[in-house]
Scaffold this motif. Structure first.
Motif, short mmCIF file in Angstrom:
data_model
loop_
_atom_site.label_atom_id
_atom_site.label_comp_id
_atom_site.label_asym_id
_atom_site.label_seq_id
_atom_site.Cartn_x
_atom_site.Cartn_y
_atom_site.Cartn_z
N ASP A 1 0.84 -1.21 0.00
CA ASP A 1 0.00 0.00 0.00
C ASP A 1 0.87 1.25 0.00
O ASP A 1 0.61 2.21 -0.74
CB ASP A 1 -0.92 0.00 1.22
CG ASP A 1 -2.08 -0.97 1.10
OD1 ASP A 1 -2.36 -1.43 -0.03
OD2 ASP A 1 -2.70 -1.27 2.14
N ALA A 2 1.90 1.25 0.86
CA ALA A 2 2.77 2.42 0.96
C ALA A 2 3.58 2.64 -0.30
O ALA A 2 3.81 3.78 -0.72
CB ALA A 2 3.69 2.27 2.17
N ALA A 3 4.05 1.54 -0.91
CA ALA A 3 4.93 1.66 -2.08
C ALA A 3 4.18 1.92 -3.37
O ALA A 3 4.63 2.68 -4.23
CB ALA A 3 5.78 0.39 -2.21
N PHE A 4 3.01 1.27 -3.52
CA PHE A 4 2.32 1.29 -4.81
C PHE A 4 0.89 1.80 -4.75
O PHE A 4 0.22 1.88 -5.77
CB PHE A 4 2.31 -0.12 -5.41
CG PHE A 4 3.63 -0.83 -5.37
CD1 PHE A 4 4.76 -0.25 -5.92
CD2 PHE A 4 3.76 -2.07 -4.77
CE1 PHE A 4 5.99 -0.89 -5.87
CE2 PHE A 4 4.98 -2.72 -4.72
CZ PHE A 4 6.10 -2.13 -5.27
N GLY A 5 0.43 2.09 -3.54
CA GLY A 5 -0.95 2.55 -3.40
C GLY A 5 -1.97 1.44 -3.40
O GLY A 5 -3.18 1.70 -3.44
N GLY A 6 -1.53 0.18 -3.31
CA GLY A 6 -2.46 -0.94 -3.29
C GLY A 6 -1.72 -2.23 -3.54
O GLY A 6 -0.50 -2.26 -3.72
N PRO A 7 -2.44 -3.36 -3.55
CA PRO A 7 -1.80 -4.67 -3.71
C PRO A 7 -1.20 -4.83 -5.10
O PRO A 7 -1.70 -4.28 -6.08
CB PRO A 7 -2.94 -5.66 -3.47
CG PRO A 7 -4.19 -4.88 -3.76
CD PRO A 7 -3.90 -3.47 -3.37
N ARG A 8 -0.14 -5.62 -5.17
CA ARG A 8 0.51 -5.93 -6.43
C ARG A 8 0.94 -7.39 -6.43
O ARG A 8 1.54 -7.87 -5.47
CB ARG A 8 1.75 -5.04 -6.65
CG ARG A 8 1.46 -3.59 -6.90
CD ARG A 8 0.81 -3.35 -8.26
NE ARG A 8 0.68 -1.93 -8.56
CZ ARG A 8 -0.32 -1.17 -8.13
NH1 ARG A 8 -1.27 -1.69 -7.37
NH2 ARG A 8 -0.36 0.11 -8.46
N GLY A 9 0.66 -8.09 -7.50
CA GLY A 9 1.19 -9.42 -7.68
C GLY A 9 0.43 -10.50 -6.94
O GLY A 9 -0.45 -10.25 -6.12
N ASP A 10 0.81 -11.73 -7.24
CA ASP A 10 0.21 -12.93 -6.66
C ASP A 10 1.23 -13.53 -5.69
O ASP A 10 2.27 -14.03 -6.11
CB ASP A 10 -0.13 -13.91 -7.79
CG ASP A 10 -0.76 -15.21 -7.30
OD1 ASP A 10 -0.96 -15.35 -6.08
OD2 ASP A 10 -1.03 -16.09 -8.15
N TRP A 11 0.95 -13.46 -4.41
CA TRP A 11 1.89 -13.95 -3.41
C TRP A 11 1.16 -14.66 -2.29
O TRP A 11 -0.02 -14.42 -2.05
CB TRP A 11 2.76 -12.83 -2.86
CG TRP A 11 2.00 -11.70 -2.20
CD1 TRP A 11 1.53 -10.57 -2.81
CD2 TRP A 11 1.61 -11.60 -0.82
NE1 TRP A 11 0.88 -9.76 -1.90
CE2 TRP A 11 0.91 -10.37 -0.67
CE3 TRP A 11 1.77 -12.41 0.30
CZ2 TRP A 11 0.38 -9.94 0.56
CZ3 TRP A 11 1.25 -11.99 1.51
CH2 TRP A 11 0.56 -10.77 1.63
N TRP A 12 1.88 -15.56 -1.62
CA TRP A 12 1.33 -16.22 -0.43
C TRP A 12 2.47 -16.56 0.52
O TRP A 12 3.64 -16.48 0.15
CB TRP A 12 0.51 -17.45 -0.82
CG TRP A 12 1.25 -18.73 -1.08
CD1 TRP A 12 1.36 -19.80 -0.25
CD2 TRP A 12 1.97 -19.10 -2.28
NE1 TRP A 12 2.10 -20.80 -0.84
CE2 TRP A 12 2.46 -20.40 -2.08
CE3 TRP A 12 2.23 -18.45 -3.49
CZ2 TRP A 12 3.22 -21.07 -3.05
CZ3 TRP A 12 2.97 -19.11 -4.45
CH2 TRP A 12 3.45 -20.40 -4.24
N LEU A 13 2.10 -16.90 1.75
CA LEU A 13 3.06 -17.21 2.81
C LEU A 13 2.85 -18.63 3.31
O LEU A 13 1.71 -19.13 3.32
CB LEU A 13 2.89 -16.25 3.99
CG LEU A 13 3.17 -14.77 3.74
CD1 LEU A 13 2.64 -13.93 4.91
CD2 LEU A 13 4.67 -14.52 3.56
N ASP A 14 3.93 -19.26 3.72
CA ASP A 14 3.85 -20.53 4.45
C ASP A 14 4.63 -20.37 5.74
O ASP A 14 5.85 -20.20 5.71
CB ASP A 14 4.41 -21.68 3.61
CG ASP A 14 4.02 -23.04 4.18
OD1 ASP A 14 4.15 -23.21 5.42
OD2 ASP A 14 3.60 -23.91 3.40
N ASP A 15 3.91 -20.39 6.87
CA ASP A 15 4.49 -20.05 8.17
C ASP A 15 5.09 -21.24 8.92
O ASP A 15 5.43 -21.11 10.09
CB ASP A 15 3.41 -19.43 9.07
CG ASP A 15 2.99 -18.05 8.61
OD1 ASP A 15 3.85 -17.16 8.65
OD2 ASP A 15 1.84 -17.87 8.21
#
Length: 317
Positions: A233-247
């Motif tokens: 949000d801070a860098a681009f003004g909103g979401p970018r790209g397809d990403w996920w996390l595995d904790d």
């Protein structure tokens, strides 16, 4: 950012002085033969960001370069724990560029102890270390607490870089990592170990349409998703790209390892001749082996693991 909304590395040009450091960009992308991936119909690629610069290694270069440019010669103050790769990289940058640096270190109790090898390297590179208690450190993002920290460190006019180097400038700098991988073609998944989330936020943005980014957090808590979204949000003004996390692969938390992880890393080193940094890279590679075995990636996928750092201290030749 370009007209079509894709992030480009031109958004954060490096200062001319940084060019004197001669980074190796783009970093090499190497394919390695590993039967744990091959038997699942997968290719394993290593994005060797650890070869960008001997002192500003991997994602530390990508995150620090735009911030050093923005500092415009001012003292750079930043934050980290006793074994922080980010503190070491910032101290090295200060030495190489002639910039004063201040490191705010978590743990007031450390002030009266001999410096560990990581903090000793920071001090040798000219960083002034300022130790604070853990309660204050947790509140460093609050304006009043930050102002008090700057005053107590005698650095009221310093350029402040957050813990881990992750801010909007750093995220845009890390978009170049995604662009480099997208430019090679054929990379289905790009994976990176995560501390503060800035590299993943930029990587996902730079991959562009069709690219998928996986983050493997090295800290416990399950909080990183919100951090990555906030950074985008801070860098681009909103979401970018397809990403996920595995904790699942933090192995107890930051700066923690287990005998099993050490054995895995030693085996990977023997298989592929690559020194494996334990706190980030080993956890990423271990997670990818598990995910491959679980069938998490479609057959035919090329999986690119970003090697964000090298072991410290460096292994003997």
């Amino acid at each position: 950012m370009s007209e079509n909304g894709r992030v480009t590395s031109h958004d954060t040009p490096e200062a001319p002085v940084l060019g004197s450091l001669r980074p190796r960009l783009p970093s090499p992308l190497l394919e390695v033969a590993d039967e744990r991936f091959a038997r699942r119909g997968l290719r394993l690629l290593l994005k060797r960001d650890d070869l960008i610069h001997p002192d500003l290694v991997g994602n530390k270069w990508r995150k620090l370069a735009p911030n050093l440019r923005a500092a415009e010669g001012r003292t750079v103050l930043t934050f980290g724990g006793a074994y922080s790769n980010h503190l070491r990289a910032t101290a090295s940058a200060g030495r190489l560029l002639g910039l004063p640096t201040v490191g705010v270190v978590r743990g007031q109790e450390l002030a009266d102890r001999p410096l560990n090898p990581s903090l000793a390297r920071c001090a040798a590179d000219g960083m002034r270390l300022h130790f604070v208690d853990r309660s204050t450190y947790r509140r460093k993002g609050e304006p009043d607490t930050l102002a008090a920290l700057l005053a107590s460190a005698g650095a009221e006019d310093a350029y402040v870089v957050p813990e881990g180097g992750s801010n909007s400038l750093a995220v845009r700098g890390c978009a170049a990592l995604g662009e480099e991988l997208a430019g090679h073609g054929g990379v289905g998944v790009a994976a990176v170990a995560c501390g503060t989330g800035g590299t993943l936020a930029g990587l996902a943005a730079g991959l562009g349409p069709g690219g998928r980014a996986l983050g493997v957090p090295v800290l416990r808590g399950g909080f990183l998703g919100a951090e990555v979204r906030a950074l985008q949000d801070a860098a681009f003004g909103g979401p970018r790209g397809d990403w996920w996390l595995d904790d699942r692969f933090h192995f107890g938390g930051y700066a923690r390892t287990t005998p099993g992880l050490d054995a895995f890393a030693a085996d990977f080193e023997q298989r592929h001749g690559l020194p494996v940094e334990r706190l980030y890279v080993a956890k990423l590679l271990y997670g990818l082996v598990v995910l491959a075995d679980e069938g998490a990636f479609e057959r035919g996928t090329a999986v690119a693991a970003v090697v964000t750092g090298s072991p410290f201290p460096a292994p003997a030749p």
